[in-house]
Scaffold this motif. Structure first.
Motif, PDB file in Angstrom:
ATOM      1  N   TYR A  83       0.847  -1.196   0.000  1.00 46.15           N
ATOM      2  CA  TYR A  83       0.000   0.000   0.000  1.00 46.15           C
ATOM      3  C   TYR A  83       0.882   1.246   0.000  1.00 46.15           C
ATOM      4  CZ  TYR A  83      -4.570  -2.149   0.782  1.00 46.15           C
ATOM      5  OH  TYR A  83      -5.745  -2.840   0.630  1.00 46.15           O
ATOM      6  N   LEU A  84       0.490   2.222  -0.817  1.00 44.29           N
ATOM      7  CA  LEU A  84       1.121   3.531  -0.758  1.00 44.29           C
ATOM      8  C   LEU A  84       0.296   4.424   0.165  1.00 44.29           C
ATOM      9  CD1 LEU A  84       3.453   5.244  -1.951  1.00 44.29           C
ATOM     10  CD2 LEU A  84       1.838   6.069  -3.659  1.00 44.29           C
ATOM     11  N   ARG A  85      -1.004   4.454  -0.080  1.00 45.89           N
ATOM     12  CA  ARG A  85      -1.964   5.131   0.790  1.00 45.89           C
ATOM     13  C   ARG A  85      -3.192   4.239   0.870  1.00 45.89           C
ATOM     14  NH1 ARG A  85       0.450   8.754  -2.511  1.00 45.89           N
ATOM     15  NH2 ARG A  85       1.678  10.414  -1.518  1.00 45.89           N
ATOM     16  N   THR A  86      -4.224   4.697   1.566  1.00 40.15           N
ATOM     17  CA  THR A  86      -5.407   3.861   1.780  1.00 40.15           C
ATOM     18  C   THR A  86      -6.010   3.372   0.471  1.00 40.15           C
ATOM     19  OG1 THR A  86      -5.857   5.218   3.721  1.00 40.15           O
ATOM     20  CG2 THR A  86      -7.608   3.744   3.000  1.00 40.15           C
ATOM     21  N   THR A  87      -6.015   4.225  -0.539  1.00 37.43           N
ATOM     22  CA  THR A  87      -6.663   3.858  -1.805  1.00 37.43           C
ATOM     23  C   THR A  87      -5.654   3.617  -2.932  1.00 37.43           C
ATOM     24  OG1 THR A  87      -6.874   6.205  -2.391  1.00 37.43           O
ATOM     25  CG2 THR A  87      -8.737   5.172  -1.232  1.00 37.43           C
ATOM     26  N   GLU A  88      -4.369   3.584  -2.608  1.00 40.10           N
ATOM     27  CA  GLU A  88      -3.354   3.418  -3.637  1.00 40.10           C
ATOM     28  C   GLU A  88      -2.399   2.270  -3.293  1.00 40.10           C
ATOM     29  OE1 GLU A  88      -2.028   7.462  -5.606  1.00 40.10           O
ATOM     30  OE2 GLU A  88      -2.134   7.699  -3.440  1.00 40.10           O
ATOM     31  N   ILE A  89      -2.021   1.512  -4.314  1.00 34.60           N
ATOM     32  CA  ILE A  89      -1.033   0.456  -4.120  1.00 34.60           C
ATOM     33  C   ILE A  89       0.119   0.651  -5.091  1.00 34.60           C
ATOM     34  CG2 ILE A  89      -2.691  -1.255  -3.266  1.00 34.60           C
ATOM     35  CD1 ILE A  89      -2.448  -2.560  -6.132  1.00 34.60           C
ATOM     36  N   GLN A  96       6.661   8.699   5.429  1.00 37.26           N
ATOM     37  CA  GLN A  96       6.694   9.527   4.224  1.00 37.26           C
ATOM     38  C   GLN A  96       6.341   8.635   3.035  1.00 37.26           C
ATOM     39  OE1 GLN A  96      10.763  10.807   5.308  1.00 37.26           O
ATOM     40  NE2 GLN A  96      10.039  12.882   4.985  1.00 37.26           N
ATOM     41  N   GLN A  97       5.055   8.635   2.695  1.00 36.17           N
ATOM     42  CA  GLN A  97       4.552   7.665   1.735  1.00 36.17           C
ATOM     43  C   GLN A  97       5.144   7.803   0.347  1.00 36.17           C
ATOM     44  OE1 GLN A  97       2.606   9.210   3.976  1.00 36.17           O
ATOM     45  NE2 GLN A  97       0.884   7.948   4.620  1.00 36.17           N
ATOM     46  N   HIS A  98       5.769   8.942   0.061  1.00 35.59           N
ATOM     47  CA  HIS A  98       6.354   9.123  -1.270  1.00 35.59           C
ATOM     48  C   HIS A  98       7.721   8.453  -1.386  1.00 35.59           C
ATOM     49  CE1 HIS A  98       7.750  12.395   1.336  1.00 35.59           C
ATOM     50  NE2 HIS A  98       8.866  12.361   0.637  1.00 35.59           N
ATOM     51  N   TRP A 152      13.280   5.369  -4.117  1.00 37.74           N
ATOM     52  CA  TRP A 152      12.521   6.185  -5.063  1.00 37.74           C
ATOM     53  C   TRP A 152      11.764   7.268  -4.326  1.00 37.74           C
ATOM     54  CZ3 TRP A 152      11.967   3.796 -10.201  1.00 37.74           C
ATOM     55  CH2 TRP A 152      12.457   2.475 -10.262  1.00 37.74           C
ATOM     56  N   ASP A 153      11.585   8.410  -4.996  1.00 34.80           N
ATOM     57  CA  ASP A 153      10.660   9.445  -4.552  1.00 34.80           C
ATOM     58  C   ASP A 153       9.595   9.529  -5.639  1.00 34.80           C
ATOM     59  OD1 ASP A 153       9.239  11.705  -3.898  1.00 34.80           O
ATOM     60  OD2 ASP A 153      10.991  12.944  -3.480  1.00 34.80           O
ATOM     61  N   VAL A 154       8.405   9.006  -5.350  1.00 40.72           N
ATOM     62  CA  VAL A 154       7.394   8.908  -6.403  1.00 40.72           C
ATOM     63  C   VAL A 154       6.882  10.280  -6.848  1.00 40.72           C
ATOM     64  CG1 VAL A 154       6.678   6.603  -5.686  1.00 40.72           C
ATOM     65  CG2 VAL A 154       5.495   8.603  -4.752  1.00 40.72           C
ATOM     66  N   ARG A 155       7.259  11.340  -6.118  1.00 43.79           N
ATOM     67  CA  ARG A 155       6.859  12.688  -6.533  1.00 43.79           C
ATOM     68  C   ARG A 155       7.841  13.274  -7.535  1.00 43.79           C
ATOM     69  NH1 ARG A 155       7.483  15.544  -0.930  1.00 43.79           N
ATOM     70  NH2 ARG A 155       9.547  14.737  -1.493  1.00 43.79           N
ATOM     71  N   GLN A 156       9.051  12.734  -7.567  1.00 41.51           N
ATOM     72  CA  GLN A 156      10.131  13.346  -8.350  1.00 41.51           C
ATOM     73  C   GLN A 156      10.591  12.405  -9.455  1.00 41.51           C
ATOM     74  OE1 GLN A 156      11.483  16.389  -7.701  1.00 41.51           O
ATOM     75  NE2 GLN A 156      10.365  16.820  -5.808  1.00 41.51           N
ATOM     76  N   GLY A 157      10.145  12.649 -10.662  1.00 44.28           N
ATOM     77  CA  GLY A 157      10.650  11.882 -11.792  1.00 44.28           C
ATOM     78  C   GLY A 157      10.193  10.438 -11.793  1.00 44.28           C
ATOM     79  N   SER A 193      15.520  19.741   5.481  1.00 46.69           N
ATOM     80  CA  SER A 193      14.898  19.194   6.681  1.00 46.69           C
ATOM     81  C   SER A 193      13.630  18.413   6.353  1.00 46.69           C
ATOM     82  CB  SER A 193      14.571  20.312   7.674  1.00 46.69           C
ATOM     83  OG  SER A 193      13.587  21.174   7.131  1.00 46.69           O
ATOM     84  N   LEU A 194      13.041  18.688   5.186  1.00 49.21           N
ATOM     85  CA  LEU A 194      11.812  18.014   4.806  1.00 49.21           C
ATOM     86  C   LEU A 194      12.068  16.806   3.916  1.00 49.21           C
ATOM     87  CD1 LEU A 194       9.508  21.078   4.048  1.00 49.21           C
ATOM     88  CD2 LEU A 194       9.686  19.749   6.154  1.00 49.21           C
ATOM     89  N   VAL A 195      13.310  16.638   3.499  1.00 47.73           N
ATOM     90  CA  VAL A 195      13.637  15.528   2.620  1.00 47.73           C
ATOM     91  C   VAL A 195      14.052  14.331   3.466  1.00 47.73           C
ATOM     92  CG1 VAL A 195      15.216  14.720   0.820  1.00 47.73           C
ATOM     93  CG2 VAL A 195      14.311  17.048   0.741  1.00 47.73           C
ATOM     94  N   SER A 196      13.470  13.192   3.197  1.00 44.95           N
ATOM     95  CA  SER A 196      13.809  11.990   3.949  1.00 44.95           C
ATOM     96  C   SER A 196      15.305  11.743   3.898  1.00 44.95           C
ATOM     97  CB  SER A 196      13.086  10.781   3.344  1.00 44.95           C
ATOM     98  OG  SER A 196      13.636   9.578   3.837  1.00 44.95           O
TER      99      SER A 196
END
Length: 372
Positions: free
Chosen positions: A174-180, A223-225, A239-244, A317-320
């Motif tokens: 699971y990535l989030r409740t409605t996403e895999i 951090q689900q991303h 991976w950062d699913v938000r970036q590229g 500070s916000l980057v994992s």
């Protein structure tokens, strides 16, 4: 390494998982389940690491896992996930998805529900390769390229994505409740949003260059991303699913296939991987170079790392920490968790300070003092 207990179990272990404990309690896990493969008769087994008040355990030493109960399993156990405290879901090489119930008062196991040949080809069974649970929902993937959604309280199938993939899907999370997220045999990571009625992924990420099969995937618990994968080449990819659409960083981890990767569920600066090469690695990253390491002995900071630069405008500070992990700067350290192993380590699970892994050497290893 001194705190590891090895238990010979007379069967090749394909999967192992801790029974979940209450988030509100400080209790350490005490029961784990295993599934076997490549045996004349495969089994799902439940084990305890408690001594039940006695100073010695029958046919073992203090701290040794001891068998509570077991049940025959048709086909190889390809995956194993707890649905809740009493129920566990298995994925079988026969294509079946089965819910087993552990009756703790009588220490017996029974089949509470089964979907036979859930994964299949037109004229044969297709192995069910992965399962993920968010009670009462169960999601499975298979060699047939299908994604199937079940509910534990319903007999029928909730949803099927028939042609989710033209290649084998090896794992799902699971990535989030409605996403895999799924990973496949041509090096792709696909995001699926169940709110969408179409049967197409909402995003596809892939390894550039060679299409190296990916075998395992895990999501950062906070951090689900941030997602980690491993595959045939033994590389650890973050991976950062938000970036590229390509991995943020690649690290040389193992010399053969990586079978599982797991972030620590409550301290995700720690990550664990296991491999066909017989090794089990504990990875620790820190946001500060001068942060003391909790790891003792066997430390190795020489792993190769190819890290992407911070995205433009990114706030450090916000980057994992995993997205800035760089062993050459002392940010990433690895420890070998097992004594010299030659046979594959197929599965691992970590919860609290407890780690368990299963091997082709017909042994289970338990460490109850993991430094996290």
């Amino acid at each position: 390494m001194e705190s590891i207990n090895a238990k010979y179990v007379s069967q090749k272990i394909s999967k192992t998982r801790w029974r979940p404990v209450s988030h509100s309690s400080l209790q350490q896990p005490d029961i784990f389940a295993t599934g076997s493969w490549d045996n004349e008769e495969n089994k799902v087994s439940f084990w305890s690491i408690l001594n039940n008040g006695g100073s010695e355990v029958e046919d073992g030493f203090e701290g040794d896992p001891h068998l509570l109960c077991e049940q025959r399993h048709d086909g190889d156990v390809m995956d194993l996930q707890f649905l809740d405290q009493d129920r566990i879901v298995t994925a079988s090489s026969t294509g079946a998805v089965t819910i087993f119930r552990h009756h703790q008062n009588t220490q017996t196991v029974s089949v509470s529900q089964q979907w036979v040949r859930a994964h299949r080809y037109p004229c044969d069974n297709a192995p069910c390769t992965g399962v993920v649970c968010s009670s009462p929902e169960i999601v499975t993937v298979g060699e047939d390229g299908r994604i199937i959604v079940f509910r534990a309280d319903q007999e029928g199938v909730i949803r099927v994505i028939e042609n989710a993939d033209s290649s084998t899907i090896h794992a799902v999370t699971y990535l989030r409740t409605t996403e895999i997220l799924t990973v496949n045999s041509i090096g792709q990571l696909k995001l699926w949003d169940f709110r969408q009625q179409n049967n197409s992924p909402s995003q596809i990420l892939s390894l550039s260059g060679d299409r190296v099969p990916l075998h395992c995937v895990d999501r950062h618990p906070n951090q689900q991303h941030v997602v980690a994968t491993g595959g045939q080449d033994g590389m650890l990819c973050v991976w950062d699913v938000r970036q590229g659409n390509t991995p943020f960083s690649l690290m040389e981890a193992h010399t053969a296939e990586m079978w599982e990767v797991h972030f620590h569920p409550t301290n995700p600066d720690h990550l664990f991987t296991c491999s066909e090469d017989g090794s089990l690695l504990h990875w620790e990253t820190s946001s500060h170079v001068d942060m003391p390491s909790f790891l003792q002995g066997g430390r190795n900071s020489s792993m190769m790392s190819h890290s992407a630069v911070l995205p433009p405008g990114g706030n450090q500070s916000l980057v994992s920490a995993w997205l800035s992990g760089d062993s050459t700067k002392g940010r990433l350290e690895t420890t070998h968790m097992l004594p010299s192993q030659t046979l594959p380590v197929n599965s691992l699970d970590v919860l609290g300070q407890c780690l368990v892994c299963g091997t082709d050497g017909e042994a289970v290893f338990v460490n109850r003092q993991v430094s996290v």
